[in-house]
Write an enzyme that holds these catalytic residues in place. Structure first.
Site, PDB file in Angstrom:
ATOM      1  N   HIS A  37     -44.085  54.351 -31.718  1.00 55.92           N
ATOM      2  CA  HIS A  37     -43.830  55.727 -31.281  1.00 55.92           C
ATOM      3  C   HIS A  37     -42.413  56.108 -31.690  1.00 55.92           C
ATOM      4  O   HIS A  37     -41.641  55.248 -32.158  1.00 55.92           O
ATOM      5  CB  HIS A  37     -43.946  55.787 -29.745  1.00 55.92           C
ATOM      6  CG  HIS A  37     -42.931  54.908 -29.096  1.00 55.92           C
ATOM      7  ND1 HIS A  37     -43.192  53.608 -28.720  1.00 55.92           N
ATOM      8  CD2 HIS A  37     -41.615  55.105 -28.813  1.00 55.92           C
ATOM      9  CE1 HIS A  37     -42.091  53.063 -28.234  1.00 55.92           C
ATOM     10  NE2 HIS A  37     -41.120  53.949 -28.279  1.00 55.92           N
ATOM     11  N   HIS A 121     -36.279  57.139 -34.585  1.00 59.09           N
ATOM     12  CA  HIS A 121     -36.753  55.965 -35.324  1.00 59.09           C
ATOM     13  C   HIS A 121     -38.053  55.462 -34.718  1.00 59.09           C
ATOM     14  O   HIS A 121     -38.384  55.810 -33.573  1.00 59.09           O
ATOM     15  CB  HIS A 121     -35.697  54.852 -35.255  1.00 59.09           C
ATOM     16  CG  HIS A 121     -35.467  54.382 -33.848  1.00 59.09           C
ATOM     17  ND1 HIS A 121     -34.597  55.029 -32.987  1.00 59.09           N
ATOM     18  CD2 HIS A 121     -36.029  53.390 -33.122  1.00 59.09           C
ATOM     19  CE1 HIS A 121     -34.621  54.428 -31.809  1.00 59.09           C
ATOM     20  NE2 HIS A 121     -35.494  53.431 -31.856  1.00 59.09           N
TER      21      HIS A 121
HETATM   22  O1  3AM Z   1     -38.410  53.659 -29.019  1.00 58.75           O
HETATM   23  P1  3AM Z   1     -37.727  52.342 -28.953  1.00 58.75           P
HETATM   24  O2  3AM Z   1     -38.675  51.198 -29.135  1.00 58.75           O
HETATM   25  O3  3AM Z   1     -36.550  52.230 -29.839  1.00 58.75           O
HETATM   26  O4  3AM Z   1     -35.953  50.176 -26.362  1.00 58.75           O
HETATM   27  C1  3AM Z   1     -36.807  50.973 -25.563  1.00 58.75           C
HETATM   28  C2  3AM Z   1     -37.783  51.769 -26.373  1.00 58.75           C
HETATM   29  O5  3AM Z   1     -37.113  52.260 -27.503  1.00 58.75           O
HETATM   30  C3  3AM Z   1     -35.996  52.072 -24.925  1.00 58.75           C
HETATM   31  O6  3AM Z   1     -36.954  53.035 -24.578  1.00 58.75           O
HETATM   32  C4  3AM Z   1     -38.061  52.950 -25.454  1.00 58.75           C
HETATM   33  C5  3AM Z   1     -39.344  52.813 -24.672  1.00 58.75           C
HETATM   34  O7  3AM Z   1     -39.313  51.649 -23.895  1.00 58.75           O
HETATM   35  N1  3AM Z   1     -35.241  51.606 -23.762  1.00 58.75           N
HETATM   36  C6  3AM Z   1     -35.571  50.620 -22.918  1.00 58.75           C
HETATM   37  N2  3AM Z   1     -34.618  50.473 -21.978  1.00 58.75           N
HETATM   38  C7  3AM Z   1     -33.644  51.381 -22.257  1.00 58.75           C
HETATM   39  C8  3AM Z   1     -32.409  51.738 -21.659  1.00 58.75           C
HETATM   40  N3  3AM Z   1     -31.948  51.122 -20.565  1.00 58.75           N
HETATM   41  C9  3AM Z   1     -34.041  52.098 -23.406  1.00 58.75           C
HETATM   42  N4  3AM Z   1     -33.311  53.085 -23.934  1.00 58.75           N
HETATM   43  C10 3AM Z   1     -32.138  53.378 -23.307  1.00 58.75           C
HETATM   44  N5  3AM Z   1     -31.703  52.735 -22.217  1.00 58.75           N
END
Ligand code: 3AM
Length: 179
Positions: A37, A121
């Site tokens: 996603h 991304h």
């Molecule tokens: O879309 P991506 O995979 O880059 O890394 C987590 C994921 O990002 C991010 O939120 C998305 C859905 O889980 N994520 C997880 N914990 C986070 C945090 N504490 C976070 N982003 C910011 N702060």
């Protein structure tokens, strides 16, 4: 409490295509095809009443639909270690407009402002203790793929559950964009 984030889902054909961007990479855990996603806003753990408020504000948001384009590969990390490997998304005006509106809706729902710069991304792999060299080689080898534009006609509020067998993302609500 419920753990939430707002994202663009991706068509299955695009997600399948992205699973081809794989090769052995030390420390990499590849994201399963169903989990790919584009995050627009990480929300985190909130009480159900706050989740309802967020849903309410998001459902009132209006923004036009648009196309996105994936462009190249990159990594997040620091101090010589790679944390994530991703496919980039072209940062176009309609995408930034939607992200800004989601940020404004999140703040109206009482969430703290997102301090990190928006870097759209698709995470392809999360990495643990992965050195930079092999990841840079991977990016150089596989980074030049070309995909047709992807139409975006909605965005989604996902619930995220993390367990031993990995993350499970469930769409809680889908918000249509204007045609
Ligand atoms: O879309 P991506 O995979 O880059 O890394 C987590 C994921 O990002 C991010 O939120 C998305 C859905 O889980 N994520 C997880 N914990 C986070 C945090 N504490 C976070 N982003 C910011 N702060």
């Amino acid at each position: 409490m419920i753990r939430l984030f707002v994202a663009l889902g991706l068509p299955e054909a695009v997600r399948e295509r992205l699973t081809l961007v794989r090769a052995p990479l030390p420390g990499a855990r590849w994201v399963p095809v169903e989990n790919m996603h584009i995050t627009l806003r990480f929300i985190g753990e909130v009480e159900p009443a706050v989740a309802e408020d967020i849903d309410d504000h998001l459902s009132r948001l209006t923004a036009p639909g648009f196309d996105i384009r994936l462009a190249g590969l990159g990594t997040f990390g620091s101090r010589g270690r790679v944390r994530a490997l991703w496919a980039g998304v072209e940062n176009t005006e309609p995408l930034l407009h939607l992200q800004a509106k989601i940020e404004a809706a999140s703040m109206r729902a009482g969430l703290p402002a997102e301090s990190r710069k928006f870097h759209p991304h698709v995470t392809l792999a999360r990495c643990k203790n992965a050195p930079e060299g092999p990841a840079a080689d991977f990016v150089a080898t596989y980074g030049s793929f070309d995909l047709p534009p992807i139409p975006v006609d909605a965005f989604t509020l996902y619930a995220s559950q993390t367990g031993r067998s990995g993350a499970l993302y469930t769409p809680e609500a889908v918000y249509p964009l204007e045609l």
